[in-house]
Scaffold this active site. Structure first.
Site, PDB file in Angstrom:
ATOM      1  N   SER A  97       0.845  -1.197   0.000  1.00 10.56           N
ATOM      2  CA  SER A  97       0.000   0.000   0.000  1.00 10.56           C
ATOM      3  C   SER A  97       0.878   1.243   0.000  1.00 10.56           C
ATOM      4  O   SER A  97       0.613   2.216  -0.724  1.00 10.56           O
ATOM      5  CB  SER A  97      -0.912  -0.016   1.228  1.00 10.56           C
ATOM      6  OG  SER A  97      -1.522   1.225   1.385  1.00 10.56           O
ATOM      7  N   GLY A  98       1.935   1.212   0.805  1.00 11.24           N
ATOM      8  CA  GLY A  98       2.860   2.342   0.829  1.00 11.24           C
ATOM      9  C   GLY A  98       3.507   2.541  -0.526  1.00 11.24           C
ATOM     10  O   GLY A  98       3.568   3.653  -1.037  1.00 11.24           O
TER      11      GLY A  98
ATOM     12  N   TRP B 271       2.364   1.640  -3.331  1.00 12.52           N
ATOM     13  CA  TRP B 271       1.345   2.094  -4.293  1.00 12.52           C
ATOM     14  C   TRP B 271       1.267   3.625  -4.302  1.00 12.52           C
ATOM     15  O   TRP B 271       1.040   4.248  -5.336  1.00 12.52           O
ATOM     16  CB  TRP B 271      -0.016   1.501  -3.898  1.00 12.52           C
ATOM     17  CG  TRP B 271      -1.153   1.977  -4.758  1.00 12.52           C
ATOM     18  CD1 TRP B 271      -1.550   1.475  -5.959  1.00 12.52           C
ATOM     19  CD2 TRP B 271      -2.052   3.063  -4.480  1.00 12.52           C
ATOM     20  NE1 TRP B 271      -2.639   2.156  -6.444  1.00 12.52           N
ATOM     21  CE2 TRP B 271      -2.972   3.148  -5.551  1.00 12.52           C
ATOM     22  CE3 TRP B 271      -2.179   3.969  -3.421  1.00 12.52           C
ATOM     23  CZ2 TRP B 271      -3.992   4.081  -5.592  1.00 12.52           C
ATOM     24  CZ3 TRP B 271      -3.196   4.910  -3.468  1.00 12.52           C
ATOM     25  CH2 TRP B 271      -4.091   4.958  -4.551  1.00 12.52           C
ATOM     26  N   HIS B 272       1.484   4.220  -3.123  1.00  6.02           N
ATOM     27  CA  HIS B 272       1.366   5.677  -3.035  1.00  6.02           C
ATOM     28  C   HIS B 272       2.488   6.388  -3.786  1.00  6.02           C
ATOM     29  O   HIS B 272       2.300   7.531  -4.225  1.00  6.02           O
ATOM     30  CB  HIS B 272       1.359   6.124  -1.569  1.00  6.02           C
ATOM     31  CG  HIS B 272       0.033   5.935  -0.904  1.00  6.02           C
ATOM     32  ND1 HIS B 272      -0.350   4.751  -0.333  1.00  6.02           N
ATOM     33  CD2 HIS B 272      -1.018   6.772  -0.736  1.00  6.02           C
ATOM     34  CE1 HIS B 272      -1.561   4.861   0.168  1.00  6.02           C
ATOM     35  NE2 HIS B 272      -2.010   6.074  -0.068  1.00  6.02           N
ATOM     36  N   GLY B 273       3.634   5.767  -3.897  1.00  7.20           N
ATOM     37  CA  GLY B 273       4.712   6.427  -4.628  1.00  7.20           C
ATOM     38  C   GLY B 273       5.961   5.574  -4.659  1.00  7.20           C
ATOM     39  O   GLY B 273       6.197   4.771  -3.757  1.00  7.20           O
TER      40      GLY B 273
END
Lengths: 485, 451
Positions: free
Chosen positions: A325-326, A328-330
């Protein structure tokens, strides 16, 4: 195109609304699709082809899947559909990062770096890729029928209210609306109200708090602030401003998306639910970016085994989900660290619950959660991992003598009142039984006060939209007194 | 009291749908109201675009000049890489209706916070004590006065000036160097303490200090504004800079002009009448005395528009055919200097090489103007695109005034001297052409200067 640009607010949106509502119902999908493609093509036309072609692959794949469900060829087809989307996503979003890391390793080993031209990231790829993946997987699982036509599917993927920044809409949630929907006046006005509130959250609150957050962290990577120069008070102020900026920015954008969708007859699910009143990190993730949390749970956590595996596997699964998820953010180690931090917190919480520890009272649990989330946001906001560590050290470590930038240096006169006001709104459920009290108060449809409350709602919305326009229109006015300088 | 959040709560306002809404929908009046609101929202959004195309209401323009935009590139490549869209975005934002009123509203709100740091952070106006406004470009050289030029550089430039002075004198033209003062240097008491403290820490011998010594050494004719203004500040009752202006005030400028004319007369033998200040008229700051106040682009500038003393002058203007021709080369300080020229009724054939980049011309034989009134001018051409008409600029003029800001010495006279010397050499065989002017008895004094 972004929702807060003058071109969108004053030209694109009114034009599309007029045309959309003027044409017969059977043409509305065509209008919405054309508008969505134009919306995307305005700033990034070359990626439209990628979007359309990859959507066509999904569409063809989804129509071939039902007949092969459960078979080896079906699984291969699913793998191909998911793989194609992931390949485009990983290439566009992470290739620069991977090459950079590889080159650093090569440089360390004394080898020649790999020649590489940086890839421009297609806008909104993180969001529409997840939507496309959910569609292919849901069709394979039999949870949803394939789209009746490519136009329907392309409209689902490109629908401009949610194309750039979510919420991540699952096909099953809008499939019926894609075929047939109606917009009555009430829907439209609710959408307008929601859009106005979201616009104000973004422009009036988030962008104002951003000034102080930027002063604490640095507005650009090149101008990154050395955290050692900040006093502890300044560092906490910067972190608090950023925590609220991020919330009002993202939830404001989601509000605008939901409001716009409503104006066009779509009902998107909520994406935020007052996350800063959460008593635990797990509750926070039920309230923050709900559509992403739901997606991660449905398509990653549960397939990994979810809760129905050994305890150590559950912890591991949580970690994997939040690491990804982290990421995915960048494409940066900061986001990985942020994901790892949240994964660790969730694992600890789960472990504590397993030990039978009683939850803390709300009065302590809510501030504790807010502080932990704020510490996590430091990774999210900092330009580099060393800056994030340094910032955390300033916030939590012993006082040092080198600090020269104090609270007053980064705070603007409006910072503290704005911060207090934003915080009050963010934790509205703590001081009012109905957090949407403003909306409740303003609109009481069907009552004797209906006309008055409608006028009031219209008045408040007008003020919010006009105030936001004033800020947007004046944002880059930077003249010279005489021209020569 | 802390309430437990209920699971159905969300960030969005309450959904007004439901049975009540159905009742309302059935009511024709309610339906009509909703229809109107629907249209009203679209109209509200589209209004700025309509105002942009067909200005419906008066939207007063903003003060100041925005940086020019590159021409739009209507190519497939520009469209494909998004640069066309970005350029169009900026253009639309600049042109959109109600932008001026939006900017003024935002600036007024910022001013209401009484914090100079937060006011117009992107703009050129810096707010000091007692609402004194300063031009931001003047602030940096004030706080960081370190030398930009070596003594050798300066000496070379001064020698060039002297050479120009001599070559022009050979052709019957009087050259004067005018050094205009900086508001920050003259009125530091109105700057915030932290700014003055930075200057105190960085204080040193400046380019200006070395420059005026070299000018004296080389015998360049100069009207030293900073020195004159320092002297006048303690003896003269009027502000030499307006609280809301970036340049010298009209009053200060007229005092400077008088000094300049005295130098010109002494050097040339021309009998240009020196205007006498016979009274002072009080009025709200006019034109250039309020340029920074207008640049704030608020409805009410900080501290409002100040009251200034405007000199009432007495002068016996020369007959039009006897008025000298002037060429000014310099910064925006020249505008008020030329206003003073017209006030004193001595203007004929006046040209300005603005920053030596744009050629402006004043009307011949204009009648004297009221104090504080604007000198009429029109733009002739860009000097970057077209070579100047040197014959007119040098051989048809009686006086050449090169004006320089005290902190802009590194600009070395805006690059005028070299090309002017070159032109004089090329025009060596061309006779000067100017009407015979009355000259006062006493001849010429080649080295006169005022400091």
């Amino acid at each position: 195109m972004v929702f807060t640009s003058v071109v969108f607010l004053c030209m694109f949106l009114p034009a599309v609304l007029v045309v959309y509502h003027a044409v017969p119902e059977r043409f509305r999908n065509a209008v919405a699709l054309t508008a969505s493609l134009a919306f995307y093509a305005w700033g990034a036309p070359r990626f439209v082809v990628v979007l359309v072609v990859s959507s066509l692959v999904d569409y063809l794949c989804s129509h071939a899947l039902p007949a092969r469900r459960g078979t080896r060829s079906g699984r291969l087809l699913l793998f191909a559909g998911v793989g194609a989307n992931l390949a485009v996503f990983l290439y566009c979003k992470y290739m620069n990062f991977f090459v950079e890391q590889a080159n650093q390793a090569l440089a360390w080993a004394g080898a020649e770096p790999v020649a590489w031209t940086a890839i421009v990231l297609p806008v909104g790829i993180s969001f529409f890729t997840f939507q496309k993946l959910s569609y292919v997987v849901d069709v394979y699982r039999g949870e949803v029928e394939p789209a009746p036509g490519f136009g329907h599917y392309l409209l689902y993927v490109t629908l401009f209210p949610q194309l750039i920044a979510g919420p991540i809409v699952r096909y099953s949630d809008v499939s019926a609306q894609l075929v047939r929907r109606q917009v009555d006046d009430e829907d439209f006005l609710t959408g307008v109200w929601r859009f106005g509130v979201g616009l104000a959250k973004k422009v009036l609150v988030a962008d104002t708090l951003a000034v102080t957050a930027d002063a604490a962290f640095g507005a650009t990577a090149a101008a990154a602030v050395d955290p050692a120069t900040l006093t502890r008070a300044a560092a906490w102020l910067g972190a608090a401003c950023y925590a609220l900026q991020l919330y009002f920015d993202f939830s404001g954008y989601s509000d605008m998306a939901i409001g716009l969708g409503r104006m066009f007859g779509f009902r998107f699910l909520e994406n935020f639910d007052h996350p800063y009143v959460s008593r635990s990190i797990s509750e926070f993730w039920q309230r923050w970016h709900i559509s992403l949390s739901t997606w991660m749970r449905e398509y990653l956590y549960i397939p990994l085994g979810g809760n129905r595996v050994a305890s150590w596997r559950v912890y591991l699964n949580l970690w994997i989900v939040f690491l990804l998820s982290g990421f995915w953010h960048g494409a940066s180690w900061n986001f990985v660290a942020w994901g790892a931090f949240h994964g660790a917190l969730l694992s600890i919480e789960r472990f504590a619950r397993g030990l039978g520890m009683r939850p803390w009272p709300a009065l302590v649990a809510i501030p504790r959660t807010i502080v932990l989330v704020m510490l996590g946001w430091v990774f999210f906001r900092a330009w580099t991992l060393p800056q994030a560590w340094g910032y955390l050290e300033t916030m939590l470590g012993p006082t040092h003598g080198g600090a020269t930038v104090g609270f007053a240096a980064i705070a603007r006169p409006w910072t503290v009142p704005m911060l207090a006001g934003a915080a009050m709104l963010a934790v509205a459920p703590l001081w009012t039984r109905s957090p949407a009290w403003l909306g409740d108060w303003i609109v009481v449809p069907g009552t004797v006060h209906e006309s008055r409350s409608l006028a009031l709602r219209a008045g408040v919305c007008t003020v919010l939209v006009v105030a936001s326009f004033v800020i947007v229109a004046s944002s880059d006015f930077s003249p010279f007194i005489y021209f020569q300088f | 009291m802390i309430h437990a959040p209920s699971p159905h709560e969300s960030d969005g306002p309450a959904d007004p749908g439901g049975p009540d809404a159905a009742t309302a929908a059935a009511d024709p009046a309610a339906r009509r109201r909703r229809r109107w609101l629907r249209g009203g929202f679209v109209a509200l959004l589209i209004l700025p675009a309509v105002q942009m195309v067909l200005p419906v209401v008066k939207d007063p323009k903003l003060e100041g000049v925005e940086s020019p935009l590159a021409p739009l590139s209507w190519s497939v490549a520009a469209w494909s890489d998004g640069s066309l869209a970005a350029a169009l975005d900026v253009r639309v934002r600049r042109a959109i209706g109600f932008r001026p009123v939006s900017v003024r509203l935002v600036n007024q709100a910022r001013l209401a916070w009484h914090d100079p740091r937060c006011t117009l952070d992107n703009g050129e106006v810096f707010i000091g004590k007692q609402n004194w406004l300063f031009g931001r470009p003047y602030l940096d050289p004030y706080t960081n006065p370190a030398r930009r030029l070596t003594d050798e550089d300066l000496r070379g430039f001064v020698r060039e000036l002297r050479s120009l002075q001599d070559r022009l004198a050979d052709r019957g033209t009087t050259f004067v160097l005018a050094i205009s003062p900086s508001k920050c240097e003259l009125y530091p008491e109105y700057l915030p303490d932290d700014v003055v403290e930075v200057r105190r820490r960085n204080d040193c011998r400046r380019d200006y200090d070395a420059f005026v010594e070299l000018l004296a050494e080389e015998g360049v004719r100069v009207v030293d504004g900073p020195a004159i203004f320092r002297r006048l500040k303690s003896t003269h009752g009027e502000h030499l800079f307006s609280r809301t202006g970036v340049h010298w005030s009209y009053h200060g400028c007229l005092l400077f002009w008088r000094e300049l004319l005295a130098v010109v007369n002494a050097a040339s033998g021309l009998g240009i009448p020196i205007p006498e200040i016979v009274a002072v008229e009080r009025d709200r700051a006019r034109h250039a005395d309020h340029d920074l106040g207008k640049m704030v682009n608020a409805f009410v500038p900080p501290g409002g528009r100040p009251v200034m003393g405007y000199p009432v002058v007495r002068v016996d203007p020369l007959p039009p055919e006897q008025r000298p021709g002037f060429l000014f080369v310099g910064s925006s300080f020249c505008w008020t200097l030329m206003d003073a020229l017209y006030v004193s009724g001595s203007g004929r054939d006046v040209d300005l090489f603005y920053y030596n980049r744009t050629h402006y011309r004043g009307p011949d034989g204009a009648a004297p103007l009221e104090p504080g009134a604007r000198f009429p001018r029109h733009r002739v051409c860009s000097l970057e695109a077209e070579a100047p008409d040197w014959r007119r600029a040098l051989l048809e003029k009686d006086v050449v005034v090169l004006e320089m800001l005290e902190f802009m010495l590194p600009q070395k006279g805006w690059g005028f001297c070299g090309p002017a010397l070159g032109a004089l050499e090329q025009l060596a065989d061309v006779p000067a052409r100017r009407p015979p002017l009355a000259r006062i008895a006493g001849g010429r004094d080649d080295a006169s200067s005022v400091r």
